[in-house]
Scaffold this motif. Structure first.
Motif, PDB file in Angstrom:
ATOM      1  N   ARG A 165       0.823  -1.212   0.000  1.00 30.59           N
ATOM      2  CA  ARG A 165       0.000   0.000   0.000  1.00 30.59           C
ATOM      3  C   ARG A 165       0.860   1.265   0.000  1.00 30.59           C
ATOM      4  O   ARG A 165       0.524   2.258  -0.666  1.00 30.59           O
ATOM      5  CB  ARG A 165      -0.923   0.004   1.221  1.00 30.59           C
ATOM      6  CG  ARG A 165      -2.076  -0.983   1.118  1.00 30.59           C
ATOM      7  CD  ARG A 165      -3.141  -0.657   2.148  1.00 30.59           C
ATOM      8  NE  ARG A 165      -2.629  -0.775   3.500  1.00 30.59           N
ATOM      9  CZ  ARG A 165      -2.716  -1.873   4.237  1.00 30.59           C
ATOM     10  NH1 ARG A 165      -3.290  -2.953   3.735  1.00 30.59           N
ATOM     11  NH2 ARG A 165      -2.236  -1.921   5.473  1.00 30.59           N
ATOM     12  N   GLU A 166       1.964   1.255   0.767  1.00 33.55           N
ATOM     13  CA  GLU A 166       2.799   2.447   0.823  1.00 33.55           C
ATOM     14  C   GLU A 166       3.384   2.786  -0.549  1.00 33.55           C
ATOM     15  O   GLU A 166       3.402   3.947  -0.955  1.00 33.55           O
ATOM     16  CB  GLU A 166       3.940   2.254   1.832  1.00 33.55           C
ATOM     17  CG  GLU A 166       3.500   2.152   3.283  1.00 33.55           C
ATOM     18  CD  GLU A 166       3.128   0.736   3.675  1.00 33.55           C
ATOM     19  OE1 GLU A 166       2.931   0.485   4.865  1.00 33.55           O
ATOM     20  OE2 GLU A 166       3.029  -0.117   2.778  1.00 33.55           O
ATOM     21  N   LEU A 167       3.869   1.748  -1.270  1.00 25.39           N
ATOM     22  CA  LEU A 167       4.457   1.999  -2.585  1.00 25.39           C
ATOM     23  C   LEU A 167       3.399   2.401  -3.602  1.00 25.39           C
ATOM     24  O   LEU A 167       3.660   3.225  -4.484  1.00 25.39           O
ATOM     25  CB  LEU A 167       5.215   0.756  -3.057  1.00 25.39           C
ATOM     26  CG  LEU A 167       6.393   0.326  -2.170  1.00 25.39           C
ATOM     27  CD1 LEU A 167       7.096  -0.876  -2.760  1.00 25.39           C
ATOM     28  CD2 LEU A 167       7.372   1.474  -1.996  1.00 25.39           C
ATOM     29  N   ILE A 168       2.190   1.833  -3.484  1.00 26.09           N
ATOM     30  CA  ILE A 168       1.098   2.261  -4.362  1.00 26.09           C
ATOM     31  C   ILE A 168       0.762   3.723  -4.084  1.00 26.09           C
ATOM     32  O   ILE A 168       0.476   4.502  -5.013  1.00 26.09           O
ATOM     33  CB  ILE A 168      -0.134   1.354  -4.175  1.00 26.09           C
ATOM     34  CG1 ILE A 168       0.163  -0.053  -4.718  1.00 26.09           C
ATOM     35  CG2 ILE A 168      -1.355   1.938  -4.874  1.00 26.09           C
ATOM     36  CD1 ILE A 168      -0.993  -1.017  -4.553  1.00 26.09           C
ATOM     37  N   GLY A 169       0.808   4.111  -2.802  1.00 32.44           N
ATOM     38  CA  GLY A 169       0.558   5.504  -2.462  1.00 32.44           C
ATOM     39  C   GLY A 169       1.605   6.435  -3.072  1.00 32.44           C
ATOM     40  O   GLY A 169       1.270   7.504  -3.602  1.00 32.44           O
ATOM     41  N   VAL A 170       2.884   6.029  -3.013  1.00 38.19           N
ATOM     42  CA  VAL A 170       3.944   6.847  -3.615  1.00 38.19           C
ATOM     43  C   VAL A 170       3.758   6.936  -5.129  1.00 38.19           C
ATOM     44  O   VAL A 170       3.917   7.997  -5.740  1.00 38.19           O
ATOM     45  CB  VAL A 170       5.325   6.253  -3.272  1.00 38.19           C
ATOM     46  CG1 VAL A 170       6.429   7.004  -4.009  1.00 38.19           C
ATOM     47  CG2 VAL A 170       5.570   6.305  -1.774  1.00 38.19           C
ATOM     48  N   GLU A 171       3.381   5.794  -5.742  1.00 34.67           N
ATOM     49  CA  GLU A 171       3.156   5.791  -7.190  1.00 34.67           C
ATOM     50  C   GLU A 171       1.981   6.693  -7.557  1.00 34.67           C
ATOM     51  O   GLU A 171       2.032   7.428  -8.554  1.00 34.67           O
ATOM     52  CB  GLU A 171       2.904   4.354  -7.653  1.00 34.67           C
ATOM     53  CG  GLU A 171       2.833   4.207  -9.165  1.00 34.67           C
ATOM     54  CD  GLU A 171       2.678   2.755  -9.590  1.00 34.67           C
ATOM     55  OE1 GLU A 171       2.343   2.524 -10.756  1.00 34.67           O
ATOM     56  OE2 GLU A 171       2.883   1.867  -8.734  1.00 34.67           O
TER      57      GLU A 171
END
Length: 465
Positions: free
Chosen positions: A220-226
């Protein structure tokens, strides 16, 4: 499948990678316990068999001594002792034969026992000695059977240990490999989204290509950054549209009042509205000069705006002597008190004519504005290692090294005053840099021995024959 948070993925991957190692540890403990039980059983067997053999040896010695005493004394008391010794020998033989199971010596001992049970009726001393000698021989054979049985059990134990060791080695290799694969899988679930983030950042930095779609299989964190990077790309695109529109509209809107001012100045200079006195002519000259300077600034603004909108250059073989002649004719008034030295070592080069003309215009204009008054300007075009080189050099104050890096950025003006008293926009050298970049080249400030400042533009000639 939707992955959880980055922390959950990391902990889950770590726990999942530990499962094969836990299984390996459990199997190792199980095999170790099995080896311990096996060693305990075999040790008890060896101790038991050796103890029974010692009992049989002692019983055989007692039996032989009792029989020989009976042969000498022939008393009932000695006979009873002999019977007791015979029973002890039989018990020791039974216990040992039960432990050995397949020993053929036990059958011979049974025959010897049957013979010795009739010791009261044996009067022949030689025959009795023969029976006793056969008994001792069989007891000695029984020792060999005990040693053989122990060796066989040890060989079986060694074979079992070798099999268990091989199984342990294969299990270790397999489970460690599985654990490594799980670690790689877990790391790949993190590395792939990070690589995608790097790709998006590279696209944003180079402003080329479209962004890949949002990931669905990532923490979820990396999807948020993306998602934030996608939002940033949209925001940058909006700002770019605003900037381009602002430049376009500003340049266009400035043209309308500028045209009216120029037309008014023209009417006044032609005495259409009446003759002007000397003071009015002087003011009109100032207005006309200011209008021309303002027109040049607007043209540069439009030029930069068009440059931003140009996507791909059109390469063609261009006569550089003609192109340079046209450019110098446009700056004839500005160059009337200067000597321009032209050195052309090539006739045609592979370039985009419009972009190259902009480079020439801005570099010559820059040399006129910042070069020493009355000093020559050198223009050279030559080939070097399949690259077309343009050098525009002038005399004047050298450019500080710390200012060179920011010299080609938009809206960056030099600190020295211009010779034409025009306030520059800081776009000239940035236009040169962008035009060179569009033609896959570059521009730099180089040191030469014949001038104080020299701008060098390098354009690759990959398709030149």
């Amino acid at each position: 499948m939707r992955l959880g948070s980055l922390r959950q993925l990391t902990l889950g991957s770590f726990v999942l990678a530990l499962v094969p190692l836990i299984a390996l540890l459990w199997q190792s403990q199980h095999d170790l316990a099995k080896v311990g039980r096996m060693t305990s059983i075999e040790t008890r067997y060896v101790v038991t068999v050796v103890g029974l053999m010692q009992q049989l040896d002692a019983a055989a010695i007692d039996l032989e001594r009792s029989i020989r005493q009976f042969v000498v004394l022939e008393s009932n008391a000695v006979a009873d002792l002999t019977d007791n010794a015979l029973l002890q020998f039989i018990d020791a033989k039974k216990s040992l034969c039960k432990a050995l199971e397949d020993s053929q010596t036990c059958i011979r001992l049974d025959n010897h026992i049957s013979q010795l049970k009739a010791f009261r009726r044996i009067d022949d001393q030689f025959l009795m000695n023969t029976y006793l000698a056969s008994l001792n021989s069989s007891v000695a054979s029984m020792r060999g059977d005990v040693d053989l049985a122990i060796q066989q059990r040890l060989a079986i134990q060694k074979e079992d240990l070798n099999t268990m060791q091989a199984k342990q080695a294969w299990s270790t290799a397999m489970l460690v490999s599985v654990s490594l694969l799980l670690i790689l899988l877990g790391s790949q679930l993190i590395v792939n989204p990070v690589k995608k983030l790097k790709q998006i950042i590279r696209i944003l930095a180079q402003q080329e290509g479209e962004l890949p779609p949002l990931s669905t299989h990532a923490p979820r964190e990396l999807i948020g950054v993306e998602r934030d990077l996608h939002w940033l790309a949209e925001r940058l695109q909006q700002l770019e549209h605003i900037r381009t529109a602002l430049l376009r509209h500003a340049a266009h809107e400035l043209k309308t009042p500028l045209a009216s001012i120029k037309e008014g100045c023209s009417l006044l200079s032609d005495n259409v509205v009446g003759r002007l006195n000397p003071q009015q002519v002087e003011v009109l000259g100032l207005l006309t000069s200011s209008t021309q300077r303002l027109n040049q600034l607007v043209e540069k603004l439009l030029d930069y705006n068009l440059l931003l909108q140009q996507a791909q250059p059109t390469f063609a073989q261009v006569d550089v002597s003609r192109l340079l002649k046209e450019c110098l004719e446009d700056y004839a008034l500005a160059l009337q008190d200067r000597e321009v030295t032209v050195d052309l070592q090539v006739e045609t080069i592979l370039i985009d004519e419009e972009l190259y003309r902009r480079i020439l215009d801005n570099l010559i204009s820059n040399a006129v504005a910042h070069g020493a008054v009355g000093r020559p300007i050198n223009v050279s075009i030559y080939m070097k290692r399949d690259k077309a080189i343009l050098d525009v050099a002038n005399r004047g104050k050298r450019i500080p090294a710390e200012s060179v890096e920011k010299l080609f950025e938009p809206f960056t003006r030099g600190e020295d005053p211009r010779n034409d008293n025009v306030i520059g926009t800081g776009l000239g050298l940035s236009i040169v840099s962008d035009c060179a970049r569009l033609m896959h080249g570059d521009v730099a400030v180089v040191d030469v021995d014949y001038a104080d400042v020299c701008f060098r533009v390098t354009i690759p000639q990959k398709e030149m024959v």
